[in-house]
Design a protein around this motif. Structure first.
Motif, PDB file in Angstrom:
ATOM      1  N   LEU A 183      23.733  47.594  40.148  1.00 36.17           N
ATOM      2  CA  LEU A 183      24.122  46.853  41.121  1.00 36.17           C
ATOM      3  C   LEU A 183      25.387  47.312  41.801  1.00 36.17           C
ATOM      4  O   LEU A 183      25.807  47.443  42.781  1.00 36.17           O
ATOM      5  CB  LEU A 183      23.794  45.247  41.233  1.00 36.17           C
ATOM      6  N   PRO A 184      26.531  46.750  40.665  1.00 40.13           N
ATOM      7  CA  PRO A 184      27.935  47.042  41.142  1.00 40.13           C
ATOM      8  C   PRO A 184      28.235  48.594  41.588  1.00 40.13           C
ATOM      9  O   PRO A 184      28.855  49.107  42.198  1.00 40.13           O
ATOM     10  CB  PRO A 184      28.694  46.664  40.079  1.00 40.13           C
ATOM     11  N   GLU A 185      27.371  49.395  40.695  1.00 41.26           N
ATOM     12  CA  GLU A 185      27.768  51.066  41.026  1.00 41.26           C
ATOM     13  C   GLU A 185      27.288  51.427  42.464  1.00 41.26           C
ATOM     14  O   GLU A 185      28.114  52.318  42.937  1.00 41.26           O
ATOM     15  CB  GLU A 185      26.478  51.855  39.950  1.00 41.26           C
ATOM     16  N   ARG A 186      26.098  50.675  42.812  1.00 43.91           N
ATOM     17  CA  ARG A 186      25.615  50.987  44.127  1.00 43.91           C
ATOM     18  C   ARG A 186      26.451  50.349  45.242  1.00 43.91           C
ATOM     19  O   ARG A 186      26.976  51.197  46.316  1.00 43.91           O
ATOM     20  CB  ARG A 186      24.376  50.631  44.358  1.00 43.91           C
ATOM     21  N   SER A 190      28.389  52.886  47.626  1.00 42.61           N
ATOM     22  CA  SER A 190      28.178  52.784  49.138  1.00 42.61           C
ATOM     23  C   SER A 190      29.631  52.632  49.721  1.00 42.61           C
ATOM     24  O   SER A 190      29.740  53.193  51.075  1.00 42.61           O
ATOM     25  CB  SER A 190      27.377  51.498  49.374  1.00 42.61           C
ATOM     26  N   SER A 191      30.631  51.865  49.391  1.00 40.74           N
ATOM     27  CA  SER A 191      31.939  51.882  50.023  1.00 40.74           C
ATOM     28  C   SER A 191      32.491  53.057  50.013  1.00 40.74           C
ATOM     29  O   SER A 191      33.252  53.477  51.273  1.00 40.74           O
ATOM     30  CB  SER A 191      32.724  50.986  49.338  1.00 40.74           C
ATOM     31  N   CYS A 213      32.939  50.407  37.070  1.00 42.66           N
ATOM     32  CA  CYS A 213      34.354  51.001  37.643  1.00 42.66           C
ATOM     33  C   CYS A 213      34.606  52.286  36.778  1.00 42.66           C
ATOM     34  O   CYS A 213      34.951  53.158  37.212  1.00 42.66           O
ATOM     35  CB  CYS A 213      35.413  49.895  37.354  1.00 42.66           C
ATOM     36  N   GLU A 214      34.371  52.161  35.259  1.00 44.22           N
ATOM     37  CA  GLU A 214      34.649  53.259  34.552  1.00 44.22           C
ATOM     38  C   GLU A 214      33.860  54.462  34.744  1.00 44.22           C
ATOM     39  O   GLU A 214      34.440  55.398  34.442  1.00 44.22           O
ATOM     40  CB  GLU A 214      34.799  52.678  33.024  1.00 44.22           C
ATOM     41  N   LYS A 215      32.594  54.235  34.957  1.00 44.80           N
ATOM     42  CA  LYS A 215      31.607  55.347  35.179  1.00 44.80           C
ATOM     43  C   LYS A 215      32.032  55.923  36.601  1.00 44.80           C
ATOM     44  O   LYS A 215      31.669  56.998  36.478  1.00 44.80           O
ATOM     45  CB  LYS A 215      30.287  54.620  35.098  1.00 44.80           C
ATOM     46  N   LEU A 216      32.486  55.339  37.237  1.00 45.58           N
ATOM     47  CA  LEU A 216      32.950  55.882  38.736  1.00 45.58           C
ATOM     48  C   LEU A 216      34.371  56.221  38.710  1.00 45.58           C
ATOM     49  O   LEU A 216      34.556  56.772  39.962  1.00 45.58           O
ATOM     50  CB  LEU A 216      32.287  54.854  39.788  1.00 45.58           C
TER      51      LEU A 216
END
Length: 277
Positions: A183-186, A190-191, A213-216
């Motif tokens: 969910l936070p990843e998407r 998206s942003s 956040c760390e993954k992205l």
């Protein structure tokens, strides 16, 4: 993937944490507030008389620190006996000056013919349907902020993101509302905010937003008043840091979790009626 974790959770009241940040310093906010329905958190009183006024003060703080082209993803839902919680919370966000740019439905479970995909907690009542969705509101200051995420993250406003249920949460304080890392990843994807951007979660809980956040490649910052949750969130990040440094013949060891953390799980108790952070 960077080698060192730079995201962190801080034990501080969310309003005070927001006040500590410079104006317009945050690129993206992803969060889910408590619903004020008497859920047993570690420290937070989930039965506040001033709940809506408090929520508006949080939203005012978020608006102050959010960049003019920043994006705020607010995940909120309801319960069978109080299904319009999200509407009352949204009124406070609008009163704080935010504009609803996209209204997204988070489908936790869907049924096709006789086959069900995903999970939900059945409602033991002959008055209510099972609640299999919640809401994610994409808020901005103007309603004109471009979404720069790549396809398929911009395709529709119905997001099917199942969560994993479990009866026990190992090696962590029992947080009653955990949302899946997808969910936070998407939201962040998206942003389309650039890597290295500051992404915050004022109600960080078990730290799932920070792991995303760390993954992205983002810089994540989260606030919570419960030190046990903050310590657990930071342990998740520390574990991610260790697992990044463990390689055997160029491959991660099998015990390293895919997301650098234990799976996000939803405590399946009689009193638990929603999934959130």
């Amino acid at each position: 993937t960077r080698e060192q974790v730079i995201s962190k959770a801080v034990c501080i009241d969310c309003v005070a944490g927001l006040d500590s940040l410079p104006e317009r310093s945050v690129a993206c906010v992803v969060t889910s507030p408590p619903y004020n329905i008497g859920i047993k958190y570690g420290t937070h009183d989930d039965n506040r008389d001033d709940y809506l006024e408090w929520m508006q003060s949080v939203f005012v703080g978020i608006k102050r620190v959010l960049a003019d082209d920043g994006q705020f993803f607010l995940q909120v839902g309801g319960i069978p006996t109080n299904p319009l919680i999200y509407e009352r919370v949204m009124r406070q966000a609008l009163a704080a000056g935010f504009v609803v740019q996209n209204a997204i439905v988070w489908a936790k479970s869907i049924a096709i013919n006789d086959v069900t995909y995903g999970h939900f907690k059945p409602v033991n009542s002959n008055r209510f349907e099972n609640n299999t969705h919640e809401h994610i509101f994409h808020l901005t200051k103007t309603g004109m902020v471009p979404l720069k995420g790549p396809s398929p993250f911009l395709e529709d406003t119905l997001w099917f993101i199942p969560y994993v249920t479990a009866n026990k949460i190992k090696e962590s304080p029992k947080h009653p509302a955990v949302f899946p890392i997808a969910l936070p990843e998407r939201c962040i994807q998206s942003s389309g905010v650039p890597k290295g951007s500051l992404v915050i979660d004022p109600f960080v809980g078990s730290g799932t937003t920070l792991v995303a956040c760390e993954k992205l490649g983002m810089t994540g910052l989260g606030f919570d008043i419960d030190n046990a949750y903050v310590e657990y969130a930071n342990r998740r990040l520390e574990r991610l840091n260790r697992e990044r440094s463990i390689e055997v013949d160029g491959e991660r060891t099998e015990e390293a979790a895919e997301d650098g953390s234990q799976p996000d799980i939803q405590e399946d108790t009689e009193s638990q009626l929603r999934v959130s952070k």
